[in-house]
Motif scaffolding. Structure first.
Motif, PDB file in Angstrom:
ATOM      1  N   ILE A 116       6.599   3.145   2.308  1.00 44.54           N
ATOM      2  CA  ILE A 116       5.181   3.126   2.685  1.00 44.54           C
ATOM      3  C   ILE A 116       4.767   1.733   3.152  1.00 44.54           C
ATOM      4  O   ILE A 116       4.106   1.570   4.187  1.00 44.54           O
ATOM      5  CB  ILE A 116       4.296   3.582   1.503  1.00 44.54           C
ATOM      6  N   LEU A 117       5.161   0.710   2.399  1.00 47.06           N
ATOM      7  CA  LEU A 117       4.815  -0.672   2.769  1.00 47.06           C
ATOM      8  C   LEU A 117       5.487  -1.077   4.074  1.00 47.06           C
ATOM      9  O   LEU A 117       4.885  -1.777   4.910  1.00 47.06           O
ATOM     10  CB  LEU A 117       5.208  -1.629   1.641  1.00 47.06           C
ATOM     11  N   GLU A 118       6.723  -0.631   4.273  1.00 44.35           N
ATOM     12  CA  GLU A 118       7.440  -0.957   5.509  1.00 44.35           C
ATOM     13  C   GLU A 118       6.741  -0.335   6.718  1.00 44.35           C
ATOM     14  O   GLU A 118       6.554  -0.996   7.745  1.00 44.35           O
ATOM     15  CB  GLU A 118       8.878  -0.452   5.405  1.00 44.35           C
ATOM     16  N   ASP A 119       6.314   0.935   6.602  1.00 44.08           N
ATOM     17  CA  ASP A 119       5.593   1.595   7.693  1.00 44.08           C
ATOM     18  C   ASP A 119       4.274   0.889   7.985  1.00 44.08           C
ATOM     19  O   ASP A 119       3.898   0.693   9.141  1.00 44.08           O
ATOM     20  CB  ASP A 119       5.322   3.063   7.346  1.00 44.08           C
ATOM     21  N   LYS A 120       3.574   0.505   6.938  1.00 40.91           N
ATOM     22  CA  LYS A 120       2.303  -0.199   7.094  1.00 40.91           C
ATOM     23  C   LYS A 120       2.512  -1.543   7.800  1.00 40.91           C
ATOM     24  O   LYS A 120       1.736  -1.928   8.681  1.00 40.91           O
ATOM     25  CB  LYS A 120       1.660  -0.388   5.725  1.00 40.91           C
ATOM     26  N   LEU A 121       3.565  -2.247   7.432  1.00 41.12           N
ATOM     27  CA  LEU A 121       3.871  -3.534   8.052  1.00 41.12           C
ATOM     28  C   LEU A 121       4.221  -3.361   9.528  1.00 41.12           C
ATOM     29  O   LEU A 121       3.783  -4.143  10.373  1.00 41.12           O
ATOM     30  CB  LEU A 121       5.018  -4.223   7.311  1.00 41.12           C
ATOM     31  N   LYS A 122       4.986  -2.325   9.857  1.00 40.41           N
ATOM     32  CA  LYS A 122       5.336  -2.077  11.261  1.00 40.41           C
ATOM     33  C   LYS A 122       4.094  -1.808  12.090  1.00 40.41           C
ATOM     34  O   LYS A 122       3.969  -2.305  13.204  1.00 40.41           O
ATOM     35  CB  LYS A 122       6.295  -0.883  11.356  1.00 40.41           C
ATOM     36  N   LYS A 123       3.165  -1.023  11.548  1.00 38.93           N
ATOM     37  CA  LYS A 123       1.918  -0.736  12.262  1.00 38.93           C
ATOM     38  C   LYS A 123       1.113  -2.015  12.480  1.00 38.93           C
ATOM     39  O   LYS A 123       0.518  -2.232  13.538  1.00 38.93           O
ATOM     40  CB  LYS A 123       1.076   0.275  11.495  1.00 38.93           C
ATOM     41  N   GLU A 124       1.084  -2.876  11.492  1.00 43.02           N
ATOM     42  CA  GLU A 124       0.351  -4.137  11.598  1.00 43.02           C
ATOM     43  C   GLU A 124       0.963  -5.031  12.675  1.00 43.02           C
ATOM     44  O   GLU A 124       0.245  -5.655  13.459  1.00 43.02           O
ATOM     45  CB  GLU A 124       0.333  -4.851  10.248  1.00 43.02           C
ATOM     46  N   VAL A 125       2.291  -5.066  12.738  1.00 46.58           N
ATOM     47  CA  VAL A 125       2.969  -5.878  13.750  1.00 46.58           C
ATOM     48  C   VAL A 125       2.640  -5.348  15.143  1.00 46.58           C
ATOM     49  O   VAL A 125       2.351  -6.120  16.068  1.00 46.58           O
ATOM     50  CB  VAL A 125       4.497  -5.889  13.497  1.00 46.58           C
ATOM     51  N   VAL A 126       2.654  -4.025  15.310  1.00 52.31           N
ATOM     52  CA  VAL A 126       2.321  -3.421  16.601  1.00 52.31           C
ATOM     53  C   VAL A 126       0.880  -3.761  16.977  1.00 52.31           C
ATOM     54  O   VAL A 126       0.601  -4.117  18.123  1.00 52.31           O
ATOM     55  CB  VAL A 126       2.548  -1.890  16.561  1.00 52.31           C
ATOM     56  N   ASN A 127      -0.042  -3.676  16.026  1.00 52.70           N
ATOM     57  CA  ASN A 127      -1.447  -4.013  16.305  1.00 52.70           C
ATOM     58  C   ASN A 127      -1.596  -5.465  16.737  1.00 52.70           C
ATOM     59  O   ASN A 127      -2.356  -5.775  17.656  1.00 52.70           O
ATOM     60  CB  ASN A 127      -2.322  -3.745  15.076  1.00 52.70           C
ATOM     61  N   GLN A 128      -0.868  -6.354  16.079  1.00 50.84           N
ATOM     62  CA  GLN A 128      -0.945  -7.775  16.444  1.00 50.84           C
ATOM     63  C   GLN A 128      -0.376  -8.004  17.833  1.00 50.84           C
ATOM     64  O   GLN A 128      -0.913  -8.793  18.607  1.00 50.84           O
ATOM     65  CB  GLN A 128      -0.212  -8.630  15.413  1.00 50.84           C
ATOM     66  N   GLN A 129       0.703  -7.309  18.164  1.00 46.58           N
ATOM     67  CA  GLN A 129       1.291  -7.456  19.495  1.00 46.58           C
ATOM     68  C   GLN A 129       0.337  -6.958  20.569  1.00 46.58           C
ATOM     69  O   GLN A 129       0.197  -7.567  21.619  1.00 46.58           O
ATOM     70  CB  GLN A 129       2.626  -6.708  19.569  1.00 46.58           C
ATOM     71  N   GLN A 130      -0.343  -5.834  20.287  1.00 48.75           N
ATOM     72  CA  GLN A 130      -1.306  -5.301  21.250  1.00 48.75           C
ATOM     73  C   GLN A 130      -2.487  -6.251  21.423  1.00 48.75           C
ATOM     74  O   GLN A 130      -2.953  -6.479  22.531  1.00 48.75           O
ATOM     75  CB  GLN A 130      -1.804  -3.925  20.806  1.00 48.75           C
TER      76      GLN A 130
END
Length: 93
Positions: free
Chosen positions: A24-38
């Motif tokens: 769950i934490l890994e998925d949340k972190l991946k989403k956060e990284v994608v948001n920061q990249q966008q």
């Protein structure tokens, strides 16, 4: 619950629960990284758009300043004591 308390409580979880929490934490972190990249990409697009605008000459900039600033609001006291009247540091000859 503080972060320290959560870390202490991890020992109370079973192995399956710990793996599930990790996923769950890994998925949340991946989403956060994608948001920061966008966000970074969007900021880059804004910067490019700003650079592509025609640069204002002095007269246009002055007119824009006069439109934004209410010059009538300034009175004689506005700029009193703005300038340091001392001669600066002492010079010994």
């Amino acid at each position: 619950m503080t972060l320290q308390e959560m870390i202490k409580d991890l020992d109370n979880l079973s192995s399956d629960e710990q793996v599930s929490l990790f996923n769950i934490l890994e998925d949340k972190l991946k989403k956060e990284v994608v948001n920061q990249q966008q966000t970074t990409a969007n900021n880059g697009d804004d910067l490019k758009a700003n650079l592509n605008h025609k640069k204002k000459d002095f007269w246009e900039a002055l007119q824009e300043f006069r439109n934004r600033v209410d010059l009538e609001s300034f009175d004689d006291d506005t700029f009193d004591n703005l300038r340091d009247k001392s001669p600066g540091r002492e010079i010994i000859l």
